[in-house]
Design a protein around this motif. Structure first.
Motif, PDB file in Angstrom:
ATOM      1  N   VAL A   1      55.073  52.963  49.661  1.00 32.63           N
ATOM      2  CA  VAL A   1      54.250  51.972  50.362  1.00 32.63           C
ATOM      3  C   VAL A   1      52.802  52.455  50.430  1.00 32.63           C
ATOM      4  CG1 VAL A   1      53.844  50.821  52.586  1.00 32.63           C
ATOM      5  CG2 VAL A   1      56.180  51.057  51.693  1.00 32.63           C
ATOM      6  N   ILE A   2      52.604  53.727  50.802  1.00 32.93           N
ATOM      7  CA  ILE A   2      51.252  54.294  50.878  1.00 32.93           C
ATOM      8  C   ILE A   2      50.620  54.304  49.488  1.00 32.93           C
ATOM      9  CG2 ILE A   2      49.851  56.260  51.639  1.00 32.93           C
ATOM     10  CD1 ILE A   2      51.464  55.057  53.929  1.00 32.93           C
ATOM     11  N   THR A   3      51.411  54.665  48.481  1.00 31.75           N
ATOM     12  CA  THR A   3      50.910  54.686  47.098  1.00 31.75           C
ATOM     13  C   THR A   3      50.424  53.299  46.692  1.00 31.75           C
ATOM     14  OG1 THR A   3      52.449  56.466  46.515  1.00 31.75           O
ATOM     15  CG2 THR A   3      51.538  55.185  44.690  1.00 31.75           C
ATOM     16  N   ALA A   4      51.217  52.275  46.992  1.00 34.88           N
ATOM     17  CA  ALA A   4      50.834  50.900  46.661  1.00 34.88           C
ATOM     18  C   ALA A   4      49.543  50.510  47.378  1.00 34.88           C
ATOM     19  CB  ALA A   4      51.963  49.937  47.030  1.00 34.88           C
ATOM     20  N   GLU A   5      49.390  50.942  48.636  1.00 33.83           N
ATOM     21  CA  GLU A   5      48.186  50.622  49.403  1.00 33.83           C
ATOM     22  C   GLU A   5      46.957  51.277  48.779  1.00 33.83           C
ATOM     23  OE1 GLU A   5      48.919  51.648  53.469  1.00 33.83           O
ATOM     24  OE2 GLU A   5      50.345  50.014  53.766  1.00 33.83           O
ATOM     25  N   VAL A   6      47.127  52.526  48.298  1.00 34.91           N
ATOM     26  CA  VAL A   6      46.015  53.230  47.634  1.00 34.91           C
ATOM     27  C   VAL A   6      45.607  52.475  46.374  1.00 34.91           C
ATOM     28  CG1 VAL A   6      45.321  55.337  46.415  1.00 34.91           C
ATOM     29  CG2 VAL A   6      46.605  55.516  48.556  1.00 34.91           C
ATOM     30  N   ILE A   7      46.583  52.092  45.563  1.00 35.25           N
ATOM     31  CA  ILE A   7      46.291  51.399  44.305  1.00 35.25           C
ATOM     32  C   ILE A   7      45.623  50.049  44.560  1.00 35.25           C
ATOM     33  CG2 ILE A   7      47.365  50.297  42.289  1.00 35.25           C
ATOM     34  CD1 ILE A   7      49.308  52.733  42.271  1.00 35.25           C
ATOM     35  N   GLU A   8      46.099  49.331  45.567  1.00 34.77           N
ATOM     36  CA  GLU A   8      45.488  48.036  45.909  1.00 34.77           C
ATOM     37  C   GLU A   8      44.042  48.225  46.392  1.00 34.77           C
ATOM     38  OE1 GLU A   8      48.258  46.513  48.739  1.00 34.77           O
ATOM     39  OE2 GLU A   8      49.815  46.254  47.216  1.00 34.77           O
ATOM     40  N   ALA A   9      43.816  49.282  47.199  1.00 24.66           N
ATOM     41  CA  ALA A   9      42.461  49.564  47.701  1.00 24.66           C
ATOM     42  C   ALA A   9      41.532  49.968  46.548  1.00 24.66           C
ATOM     43  CB  ALA A   9      42.505  50.655  48.761  1.00 24.66           C
ATOM     44  N   LEU A  10      42.047  50.760  45.621  1.00 23.16           N
ATOM     45  CA  LEU A  10      41.261  51.145  44.442  1.00 23.16           C
ATOM     46  C   LEU A  10      40.897  49.915  43.619  1.00 23.16           C
ATOM     47  CD1 LEU A  10      43.203  54.329  43.258  1.00 23.16           C
ATOM     48  CD2 LEU A  10      40.757  54.257  43.794  1.00 23.16           C
ATOM     49  N   ASP A  11      41.860  49.025  43.453  1.00 25.15           N
ATOM     50  CA  ASP A  11      41.628  47.804  42.682  1.00 25.15           C
ATOM     51  C   ASP A  11      40.513  46.976  43.321  1.00 25.15           C
ATOM     52  OD1 ASP A  11      42.217  45.873  40.612  1.00 25.15           O
ATOM     53  OD2 ASP A  11      43.185  44.673  42.160  1.00 25.15           O
ATOM     54  N   ARG A  12      40.577  46.794  44.644  1.00 21.87           N
ATOM     55  CA  ARG A  12      39.544  46.017  45.354  1.00 21.87           C
ATOM     56  C   ARG A  12      38.173  46.700  45.233  1.00 21.87           C
ATOM     57  NH1 ARG A  12      43.672  45.589  49.231  1.00 21.87           N
ATOM     58  NH2 ARG A  12      42.684  47.215  50.490  1.00 21.87           N
ATOM     59  N   TYR A  13      38.162  48.025  45.410  1.00 27.28           N
ATOM     60  CA  TYR A  13      36.916  48.795  45.356  1.00 27.28           C
ATOM     61  C   TYR A  13      36.267  48.692  43.972  1.00 27.28           C
ATOM     62  CZ  TYR A  13      33.767  52.825  45.480  1.00 27.28           C
ATOM     63  OH  TYR A  13      32.658  53.644  45.405  1.00 27.28           O
ATOM     64  N   LEU A  14      37.076  48.870  42.918  1.00 28.04           N
ATOM     65  CA  LEU A  14      36.553  48.815  41.551  1.00 28.04           C
ATOM     66  C   LEU A  14      36.123  47.405  41.176  1.00 28.04           C
ATOM     67  CD1 LEU A  14      39.111  51.246  39.903  1.00 28.04           C
ATOM     68  CD2 LEU A  14      36.644  51.625  40.077  1.00 28.04           C
ATOM     69  N   ASP A  15      36.854  46.407  41.671  1.00 25.81           N
ATOM     70  CA  ASP A  15      36.508  45.017  41.404  1.00 25.81           C
ATOM     71  C   ASP A  15      35.140  44.692  42.013  1.00 25.81           C
ATOM     72  OD1 ASP A  15      37.065  42.301  40.484  1.00 25.81           O
ATOM     73  OD2 ASP A  15      37.299  41.808  42.597  1.00 25.81           O
ATOM     74  N   LEU A  16      34.941  45.135  43.246  1.00 25.43           N
ATOM     75  CA  LEU A  16      33.674  44.897  43.937  1.00 25.43           C
ATOM     76  C   LEU A  16      32.525  45.626  43.224  1.00 25.43           C
ATOM     77  CD1 LEU A  16      32.417  43.539  46.432  1.00 25.43           C
ATOM     78  CD2 LEU A  16      32.877  45.632  47.709  1.00 25.43           C
ATOM     79  N   ALA A  17      32.786  46.869  42.807  1.00 28.41           N
ATOM     80  CA  ALA A  17      31.765  47.634  42.089  1.00 28.41           C
ATOM     81  C   ALA A  17      31.387  46.960  40.778  1.00 28.41           C
ATOM     82  CB  ALA A  17      32.267  49.055  41.831  1.00 28.41           C
ATOM     83  N   THR A  18      32.391  46.430  40.084  1.00 31.86           N
ATOM     84  CA  THR A  18      32.138  45.736  38.815  1.00 31.86           C
ATOM     85  C   THR A  18      31.307  44.477  39.037  1.00 31.86           C
ATOM     86  OG1 THR A  18      34.255  46.540  37.961  1.00 31.86           O
ATOM     87  CG2 THR A  18      33.256  44.715  36.781  1.00 31.86           C
ATOM     88  N   ARG A  19      31.638  43.730  40.098  1.00 30.62           N
ATOM     89  CA  ARG A  19      30.880  42.507  40.412  1.00 30.62           C
ATOM     90  C   ARG A  19      29.427  42.828  40.752  1.00 30.62           C
ATOM     91  NH1 ARG A  19      34.416  38.024  41.988  1.00 30.62           N
ATOM     92  NH2 ARG A  19      36.573  38.749  41.918  1.00 30.62           N
ATOM     93  N   ARG A  20      29.235  43.911  41.536  1.00 34.26           N
ATOM     94  CA  ARG A  20      27.873  44.306  41.916  1.00 34.26           C
ATOM     95  C   ARG A  20      27.040  44.665  40.683  1.00 34.26           C
ATOM     96  NH1 ARG A  20      29.510  48.077  46.895  1.00 34.26           N
ATOM     97  NH2 ARG A  20      29.520  46.543  48.555  1.00 34.26           N
ATOM     98  N   THR A  21      27.687  45.411  39.778  1.00 36.22           N
ATOM     99  CA  THR A  21      26.982  45.826  38.553  1.00 36.22           C
ATOM    100  C   THR A  21      26.608  44.598  37.723  1.00 36.22           C
ATOM    101  OG1 THR A  21      28.256  47.885  38.542  1.00 36.22           O
ATOM    102  CG2 THR A  21      27.161  47.288  36.497  1.00 36.22           C
ATOM    103  N   ALA A  22      27.548  43.649  37.640  1.00 32.83           N
ATOM    104  CA  ALA A  22      27.311  42.434  36.846  1.00 32.83           C
ATOM    105  C   ALA A  22      26.178  41.604  37.443  1.00 32.83           C
ATOM    106  CB  ALA A  22      28.584  41.623  36.772  1.00 32.83           C
ATOM    107  N   SER A  23      26.148  41.494  38.775  1.00 33.99           N
ATOM    108  CA  SER A  23      25.127  40.654  39.410  1.00 33.99           C
ATOM    109  C   SER A  23      23.749  41.316  39.375  1.00 33.99           C
ATOM    110  CB  SER A  23      25.504  40.343  40.863  1.00 33.99           C
ATOM    111  OG  SER A  23      25.528  41.529  41.637  1.00 33.99           O
ATOM    112  N   ALA A  24      23.746  42.652  39.283  1.00 38.02           N
ATOM    113  CA  ALA A  24      22.464  43.378  39.246  1.00 38.02           C
ATOM    114  C   ALA A  24      21.829  43.323  37.864  1.00 38.02           C
ATOM    115  CB  ALA A  24      22.675  44.818  39.670  1.00 38.02           C
ATOM    116  N   SER A  25      22.645  43.062  36.829  1.00 44.86           N
ATOM    117  CA  SER A  25      22.108  43.099  35.457  1.00 44.86           C
ATOM    118  C   SER A  25      21.728  41.738  34.914  1.00 44.86           C
ATOM    119  CB  SER A  25      23.131  43.700  34.512  1.00 44.86           C
ATOM    120  OG  SER A  25      24.343  42.995  34.579  1.00 44.86           O
TER     121      SER A  25
END
Length: 198
Positions: A174-198
């Protein structure tokens, strides 16, 4: 949690991760090694425990290093090992409880990795560490009071990690799944920020 090699989530996560490592931080007993190993397995990434790596390169155990050279020398070696590990690229690294307290280590982790704090309360930590008698920092007259002080001293710094996941009495999957989901959200947000900045 196991993600197959064909899993869209796994492929997406690893692709967005690029050459960055995933670094677990937190107090002893928080589950950095057991959860870190499971995350690495789910994402098919190499896993390294920095304490084990330190023991391999020094040919001494962590308690022996503390005893012979003291904490400052141990922390200097720990920083060099973690710097090498995070510079090696994508992978999962679990660190010792004091590693993230080193400002140089925090900087190198911020530059080359995503940090994940496994945050646990005092009862959970004491229950877990009582099963192992090899914790140099807990060789005191009152280990619980020592752990409580470590929490007071270190939690504000751990809070600087990129992600915080509650480590509690729950199945590791359960904790492992929560980490992976949090990583996915974090990376998704980072990707969106990079895209909007360029």
């Amino acid at each position: 949690m196991t993600l197959s090699a064909e899993s869209p989530l796994r492929n997406q996560l690893v692709s967005r991760l690029g050459s960055r490592a995933i670094v677990f931080v937190g107090l002893m007993g928080a589950g950095k090694t057991s959860i870190g190993r499971r995350v690495a397995q789910a994402l098919d990434l190499p896993f390294v425990d920095s304490d084990h790596e330190i023991e391999t390169v020094s040919r001494l155990t962590v308690p022996e290093l503390f005893e012979r050279y003291g904490e400052p020398e141990f922390r200097a070696l720990e920083h060099r090992v973690i710097e090498r590990l995070v510079r090696e690229g994508a992978g999962v690294v679990s660190t010792g409880g004091g590693a993230f307290m080193n400002a140089q280590t925090r900087t190198i982790v911020a530059e080359h990795a995503i940090s994940v704090w496994l945050k646990a309360d005092l009862d959970v930590l004491m229950d877990r560490v009582s099963k192992r008698q090899t914790r140099p920092l807990l060789k005191t007259a009152d280990p619980r009071a020592t752990m409580a002080k470590l929490m007071d001293d270190r939690y504000p710094t751990y809070a600087q990690a990129d992600l915080t996941i509650e480590s509690r009495d729950e199945k590791r999957e359960v904790i492992t799944a929560e980490v992976i989901e949090a990583l996915d959200r974090y990376l998704d947000l980072a990707t969106r920020r990079t895209a909007s900045a360029s």
